[in-house]
Design an enzyme around this catalytic site. Structure first.
Site, PDB file in Angstrom:
ATOM      1  N   ALA A 150     -12.176   2.500   3.565  1.00 32.64           N
ATOM      2  CA  ALA A 150     -11.111   1.635   3.065  1.00 32.64           C
ATOM      3  C   ALA A 150     -10.252   2.345   2.010  1.00 32.64           C
ATOM      4  CB  ALA A 150     -11.711   0.357   2.489  1.00 32.64           C
ATOM      5  N   HIS A 151      -9.236   1.627   1.534  1.00 36.90           N
ATOM      6  CA  HIS A 151      -8.252   2.222   0.632  1.00 36.90           C
ATOM      7  C   HIS A 151      -8.876   2.641  -0.698  1.00 36.90           C
ATOM      8  CE1 HIS A 151      -7.065  -2.071  -0.974  1.00 36.90           C
ATOM      9  NE2 HIS A 151      -8.337  -1.823  -1.118  1.00 36.90           N
ATOM     10  N   ASN A 152      -8.346   3.720  -1.231  1.00 41.92           N
ATOM     11  CA  ASN A 152      -8.708   4.260  -2.555  1.00 41.92           C
ATOM     12  C   ASN A 152     -10.091   4.897  -2.606  1.00 41.92           C
ATOM     13  OD1 ASN A 152      -6.239   3.190  -3.500  1.00 41.92           O
ATOM     14  ND2 ASN A 152      -7.223   1.242  -3.996  1.00 41.92           N
ATOM     15  N   GLN A 162       0.863  -1.185   0.000  1.00 49.16           N
ATOM     16  CA  GLN A 162       0.000   0.000   0.000  1.00 49.16           C
ATOM     17  C   GLN A 162       0.895   1.229   0.000  1.00 49.16           C
ATOM     18  OE1 GLN A 162      -3.674  -0.572   0.043  1.00 49.16           O
ATOM     19  NE2 GLN A 162      -2.648  -2.465  -0.616  1.00 49.16           N
TER      20      GLN A 162
END
Length: 345
Positions: free
Chosen positions: A238-240, A197
């Site tokens: 969460a990511h993105n 990440q």
């Protein structure tokens, strides 16, 4: 502390109707207020509750009839009542004085703006930049190469991972974690292999983030939170993800990776959003709903799976009738000779 109704009215620039010399000793909500105390109603639709209230006075909208009770009429009753509560009960907030506590750890390459306060056991990492008047409470960790705007407040034990960017006037409450690794794995040779990440988190101006919430860094780019957005306690982004401007995310909302929202979106408590979903501007999604597909702007959804609110309400209203409908169906099947040998119909 105590004050007369007239003094409180002057404090909030309100208009007195009734006994302005009445002495008020406390300010409490409708259901708790006692004689000698003041309460409030925010709108006329709550006015009927005043009839059963024991308070001696109330802060009300300007159009509310007096009806025998001593009133302070104001344009914004809630804001006025907050001012009165602080006046009668509150201890004025005393921000920590500017300066670096000797028990804090500041990397030599970090740059701190004018009037910054860093409390005991806080840590500021290599190359990080703090704007003017930032306040880092006890145990805060600011990682390497973070950038904080002016007037940022980080409450106890907030953690900012490396590369996190905060705008001006951002407030983050205790134990929130910003910029931890996203939950990204590939299944290879019978094992879950971590996807690095490598991105960061970028948070706009005037964002507030509740206690225990988590916002994960992007895989390659940035997870983004738009200006003015308010995030409750125990929320997971969460990511993105890309959260728009002036969103409201209530407690225990969970938004899966690479999802996005428009502006002025409201997600009620425990809403779950699947990955790669977009929610359009000014959408309202009711509590405990599950969103598995894109949502157009202006929608009002409810349920899991989330469907239009009006349709879901009709379904919910019909649920108590299902046992009787089932019994009626069984009787109709028997009458028509359609019941099968198992007796299940």
């Amino acid at each position: 502390m105590q004050a007369t109704v007239r003094e409180l009215a002057a404090l909030v620039r309100g208009e007195v109707h009734g006994d302005g010399g009445l002495v008020i000793t406390a300010a409490r909500p409708l259901g708790q207020a006692q004689p000698g105390e003041i309460t409030f109603v925010e709108s006329e639709r709550h006015a009927r509750q005043l009839a059963s209230c024991r308070a001696s006075a109330a802060v009300v909208p300007v159009t509310l009839p007096a009806d025998g009770l001593t009133l302070i009429r104001v344009a914004d009753p809630l804001a006025a009542f907050i001012t009165i509560v602080r006046h009668l009960h509150g201890r004025p907030e005393e921000p920590p004085p500017p300066g670096i506590d000797p028990r804090a750890v500041i990397h030599p390459t970090a740059r701190l703006g004018e009037g910054v306060s860093v409390q005991p056991f806080a840590v500021v990492g290599e190359g990080s930049v703090l704007g003017a008047r930032c306040r880092l409470h006890v145990g805060v960790v600011v990682g390497r190469y973070c950038r904080l705007g002016d007037d940022v407040v980080l409450h106890p034990h907030v953690v900012l991972y490396d590369g996190t960017v905060l705008g001006n006037r951002v407030v983050i409450h205790a134990h929130a974690v910003i910029g931890a690794d996203g939950f990204g794995y590939r299944f290879q040779n019978g094992r879950h292999v971590k996807v690095p990440q490598l991105g960061q988190v970028e948070i706009g101006d005037d964002v507030e983030i509740g206690a225990g919430s988590t916002i994960d860094r992007g895989t390659f780019g940035a997870t983004q939170i738009g200006e003015g957005t308010k995030i409750d306690n125990l929320v997971q982004v969460a990511h993105n993800c890309r959260i728009g401007r002036h969103n409201v995310l209530a407690g225990q909302v969970g938004i899966a990776g690479s999802s996005s929202t428009g502006d002025y979106v409201m997600l009620a408590g425990q809403v779950g959003v699947a990955d790669h979903v977009h929610i359009g501007d000014r959408t309202l999604i009711g509590a405990q709903s599950g969103v598995a597909r894109d949502v157009p702007a202006g929608a009002r959804l409810l349920g899991s799976p989330a469907i239009p609110e009006a349709e879901q309400k009709r379904i919910l209203l019909s649920l108590p009738k299902l046992p009787q409908m089932h019994r009626d169906l069984r009787r109709l099947q028997r009458h028509l000779g359609l019941e099968d040998d198992t007796g299940t119909g």
